[in-house]
Design a protein around this motif. Structure first.
Motif, PDB file in Angstrom:
ATOM      1  N   ASP A 115       7.566  50.666  12.509  1.00  0.00           N
ATOM      2  CA  ASP A 115       7.522  49.170  11.129  1.00  0.00           C
ATOM      3  C   ASP A 115       6.953  48.195  11.613  1.00  0.00           C
ATOM      4  N   CYS A 116       6.873  47.476  10.396  1.00  0.00           N
ATOM      5  CA  CYS A 116       5.715  46.759  10.477  1.00  0.00           C
ATOM      6  C   CYS A 116       5.916  45.356   9.799  1.00  0.00           C
ATOM      7  N   CYS A 117       6.541  44.042  10.343  1.00  0.00           N
ATOM      8  CA  CYS A 117       7.219  43.266   9.461  1.00  0.00           C
ATOM      9  C   CYS A 117       7.078  41.840  10.326  1.00  0.00           C
ATOM     10  N   VAL A 118       7.564  41.275   9.391  1.00  0.00           N
ATOM     11  CA  VAL A 118       7.798  40.219  10.191  1.00  0.00           C
ATOM     12  C   VAL A 118       9.227  39.024   9.894  1.00  0.00           C
ATOM     13  N   VAL A 119       9.848  39.144  10.165  1.00  0.00           N
ATOM     14  CA  VAL A 119      11.435  39.099  10.498  1.00  0.00           C
ATOM     15  C   VAL A 119      11.521  37.328  10.744  1.00  0.00           C
ATOM     16  N   PHE A 120      12.985  37.232   9.744  1.00  0.00           N
ATOM     17  CA  PHE A 120      12.652  35.010   9.683  1.00  0.00           C
ATOM     18  C   PHE A 120      14.113  35.219  10.097  1.00  0.00           C
ATOM     19  N   SER A 121      14.562  34.246  10.341  1.00  0.00           N
ATOM     20  CA  SER A 121      15.246  33.645  11.367  1.00  0.00           C
ATOM     21  C   SER A 121      17.538  34.026  11.008  1.00  0.00           C
ATOM     22  N   ASP A 122      17.223  33.898   9.515  1.00  0.00           N
ATOM     23  CA  ASP A 122      17.612  34.142   8.581  1.00  0.00           C
ATOM     24  C   ASP A 122      18.640  36.214   8.708  1.00  0.00           C
ATOM     25  N   GLY A 123      17.344  36.321   9.228  1.00  0.00           N
ATOM     26  CA  GLY A 123      17.827  37.632   9.258  1.00  0.00           C
ATOM     27  C   GLY A 123      17.523  38.863   8.450  1.00  0.00           C
ATOM     28  N   SER A 124      16.634  38.029   7.138  1.00  0.00           N
ATOM     29  CA  SER A 124      15.753  38.309   6.226  1.00  0.00           C
ATOM     30  C   SER A 124      14.732  38.799   6.863  1.00  0.00           C
ATOM     31  N   TYR A 125      13.539  39.637   5.611  1.00  0.00           N
ATOM     32  CA  TYR A 125      12.220  40.471   6.303  1.00  0.00           C
ATOM     33  C   TYR A 125      11.368  40.870   5.511  1.00  0.00           C
ATOM     34  N   LEU A 126      10.006  40.511   5.907  1.00  0.00           N
ATOM     35  CA  LEU A 126       9.346  41.071   4.749  1.00  0.00           C
ATOM     36  C   LEU A 126       8.045  42.214   5.421  1.00  0.00           C
ATOM     37  N   GLY A 127       7.770  43.130   4.236  1.00  0.00           N
ATOM     38  CA  GLY A 127       7.083  43.891   4.893  1.00  0.00           C
ATOM     39  C   GLY A 127       7.588  45.412   5.344  1.00  0.00           C
ATOM     40  N   GLN A 128       7.821  46.144   5.950  1.00  0.00           N
ATOM     41  CA  GLN A 128       8.181  47.981   6.454  1.00  0.00           C
ATOM     42  C   GLN A 128       9.077  47.457   7.310  1.00  0.00           C
ATOM     43  N   VAL A 129      10.520  48.184   7.045  1.00  0.00           N
ATOM     44  CA  VAL A 129      11.142  47.654   7.891  1.00  0.00           C
ATOM     45  C   VAL A 129      11.970  49.330   7.971  1.00  0.00           C
ATOM     46  N   ASP A 130      11.720  50.678   8.807  1.00  0.00           N
ATOM     47  CA  ASP A 130      12.613  51.502   9.087  1.00  0.00           C
ATOM     48  C   ASP A 130      13.683  51.345   8.647  1.00  0.00           C
ATOM     49  N   ALA A 131      14.744  52.470   8.087  1.00  0.00           N
ATOM     50  CA  ALA A 131      16.170  52.440   7.993  1.00  0.00           C
ATOM     51  C   ALA A 131      16.984  52.453   9.185  1.00  0.00           C
ATOM     52  N   TYR A 132      16.621  53.422  10.297  1.00  0.00           N
ATOM     53  CA  TYR A 132      17.079  53.656  11.949  1.00  0.00           C
ATOM     54  C   TYR A 132      17.038  52.392  12.363  1.00  0.00           C
ATOM     55  N   THR A 133      15.799  51.273  11.851  1.00  0.00           N
ATOM     56  CA  THR A 133      16.131  49.869  12.090  1.00  0.00           C
ATOM     57  C   THR A 133      17.130  48.936  11.574  1.00  0.00           C
ATOM     58  N   LEU A 134      17.459  49.136  10.650  1.00  0.00           N
ATOM     59  CA  LEU A 134      18.059  48.545   9.862  1.00  0.00           C
ATOM     60  C   LEU A 134      19.733  48.521  10.548  1.00  0.00           C
ATOM     61  N   GLU A 135      19.298  50.545  10.551  1.00  0.00           N
ATOM     62  CA  GLU A 135      20.926  51.140  11.252  1.00  0.00           C
ATOM     63  C   GLU A 135      21.161  50.289  12.805  1.00  0.00           C
ATOM     64  N   ASN A 136      20.544  49.701  13.137  1.00  0.00           N
ATOM     65  CA  ASN A 136      20.079  49.596  14.899  1.00  0.00           C
ATOM     66  C   ASN A 136      20.280  48.264  15.015  1.00  0.00           C
ATOM     67  N   PHE A 137      20.255  47.655  13.918  1.00  0.00           N
ATOM     68  CA  PHE A 137      19.912  46.445  14.529  1.00  0.00           C
ATOM     69  C   PHE A 137      20.768  45.348  12.695  1.00  0.00           C
ATOM     70  N   PRO A 138      21.514  45.672  12.361  1.00  0.00           N
ATOM     71  CA  PRO A 138      22.313  44.852  11.185  1.00  0.00           C
ATOM     72  C   PRO A 138      22.274  43.697  10.990  1.00  0.00           C
ATOM     73  N   ASP A 139      22.097  43.687   9.594  1.00  0.00           N
ATOM     74  CA  ASP A 139      22.853  41.728   9.632  1.00  0.00           C
ATOM     75  C   ASP A 139      21.013  40.763  10.014  1.00  0.00           C
ATOM     76  N   LYS A 140      21.529  39.258  11.192  1.00  0.00           N
ATOM     77  CA  LYS A 140      20.546  39.023  12.148  1.00  0.00           C
ATOM     78  C   LYS A 140      20.825  39.325  13.490  1.00  0.00           C
ATOM     79  N   SER A 141      21.511  40.534  14.142  1.00  0.00           N
ATOM     80  CA  SER A 141      20.907  40.842  14.769  1.00  0.00           C
ATOM     81  C   SER A 141      19.612  41.456  15.672  1.00  0.00           C
ATOM     82  N   LEU A 142      18.610  41.502  14.324  1.00  0.00           N
ATOM     83  CA  LEU A 142      17.699  41.794  14.414  1.00  0.00           C
ATOM     84  C   LEU A 142      16.428  40.994  14.604  1.00  0.00           C
ATOM     85  N   TYR A 143      16.458  39.811  14.258  1.00  0.00           N
ATOM     86  CA  TYR A 143      16.149  38.242  14.727  1.00  0.00           C
ATOM     87  C   TYR A 143      16.784  38.000  15.735  1.00  0.00           C
TER      88      TYR A 143
END
Length: 329
Positions: A115-143
């Motif tokens: 993963d190499c990205c910037v994550v915004f407060s609304d849960g969106s992101y810019l850059g590379q986010v691994d599918a495994y990361t998205l599965e473990n931190f869905p929606d806004k929980s990533l931020y």
């Protein structure tokens, strides 16, 4: 002259006998008194050095993550950008994110991050986010997770949910609504562990400050997920420790991210080398002893021959003296 040689022979014999006795004494007593401590001290020093080398190798991975986090969080282009900014046009957003995305892609390609990205407060992101990361931190929980990282772990490092250590994350705040996130695979660290364990016949443990196991050469610890209690207590308040615990020599160091790498080696593994060293020492002692005895015998025989030769000369001289006396009379 005869008396002097006899004295010389006596002194040489006594000196040789003394050396033989001392050699036997040292050969038998010295290994028992000092070799155990010497082997243990040397092994502790080597283990501490090896463990510190492993720590330095791990730190190289973590420093790469910290470096990228610092570069992004100190870059004005990232600091000034926020998706919540209503003053930007769609064109401005596209152009800005295209530039920032290229910069993040460069970091990813250079350091091989998952993963190499910037994550915004609304849960969106810019850059590379691994599918495994998205599965473990869905929606806004990533931020939410990574913006409050300092409350979860030390030095801004975190693992996946439920102590899943297949990913190691590093996050840092960029601005009030953005965090930078980078991650690596645990397998990226495996060569460091395997190389040390194979080359030095030791067991490595890599753990968080809470004693959760990130990696261990002990299968039981990998299954249970926590360090054994007595090992955890031994390393809890120490750094660069070299001590003994339950028949093991232990060395421990703290990595730059606050996690700890610990090496252990059983003292029984050292006993094999110690036994071989003792055998070698005794063999050398025996050889020296036999050599000393042979030299003493040769010196004694040589001295006896010389004394015998002198005695013959003396007897011949006495005979010649008797003859002269007869002729004179």
């Amino acid at each position: 002259m005869k008396v002097l040689y006899k004295r010389f022979l006596t002194i040489v014999s006594l000196l040789g006998a003394t050396l033989v006795v001392l050699q036997i004494f040292l050969g038998l007593l010295s290994p028992i008194l000092s070799l155990d401590k010497m082997v243990s001290s040397t092994a502790s020093s080597l283990l501490a050095s090896t463990n510190n080398e492993v720590k330095e190798n791990l730190d190289q991975h973590f420093k790469r993550m910290i470096r990228v986090g610092n570069q992004v969080s100190s870059d004005d282009n990232f600091i000034s950008y926020s998706r919540s900014n209503k003053n930007l046009t769609k064109k401005d957003i596209v152009e800005k994110e295209l530039m920032l995305g290229r910069q993040l892609a460069g970091y990813t390609a250079l350091d091989n991050f998952c993963d190499c990205c910037v994550v915004f407060s609304d849960g969106s992101y810019l850059g590379q986010v691994d599918a495994y990361t998205l599965e473990n931190f869905p929606d806004k929980s990533l931020y939410d997770t990574f913006s409050n990282l300092s409350e979860r772990d030390s030095q801004n490092f975190l693992t996946s949910n439920h102590q899943d250590f297949s990913r190691i994350y590093y996050a840092k705040a960029v601005n009030p609504t953005t965090v930078v996130l980078v991650s690596i695979l645990r397998e990226d660290l495996s060569p460091v562990f395997y190389s040390a364990e194979e080359n030095f016949n030791l067991t490595l443990h890599f753990s968080t400050p809470e004693n959760y196991v990130v990696y261990s050469g002990n299968e039981n610890e990998m299954v249970n997920g926590v360090l054994e209690e007595d090992l955890a207590q031994s390393i809890m308040t120490s750094n660069h420790l070299s001590t003994e615990l339950r028949g093991h020599i232990i060395s421990s160091d703290t990595c730059i991210n606050g996690w700890r790498v610990t090496s252990t080696i059983p003292t029984s593994a050292l006993a094999v080398d110690e036994k071989g060293t003792k055998i070698l020492y005794f063999v050398v002692s025996i050889i020296i002893t036999i050599t000393s005895i042979v030299l003493i015998l040769l010196m004694s025989l040589s001295a006896k021959k010389r004394i015998g030769a002198l005695e013959n000369i003396e007897e011949n001289l006495e005979e010649y003296t008797d003859i002269d006396d007869i002729n004179l009379n």
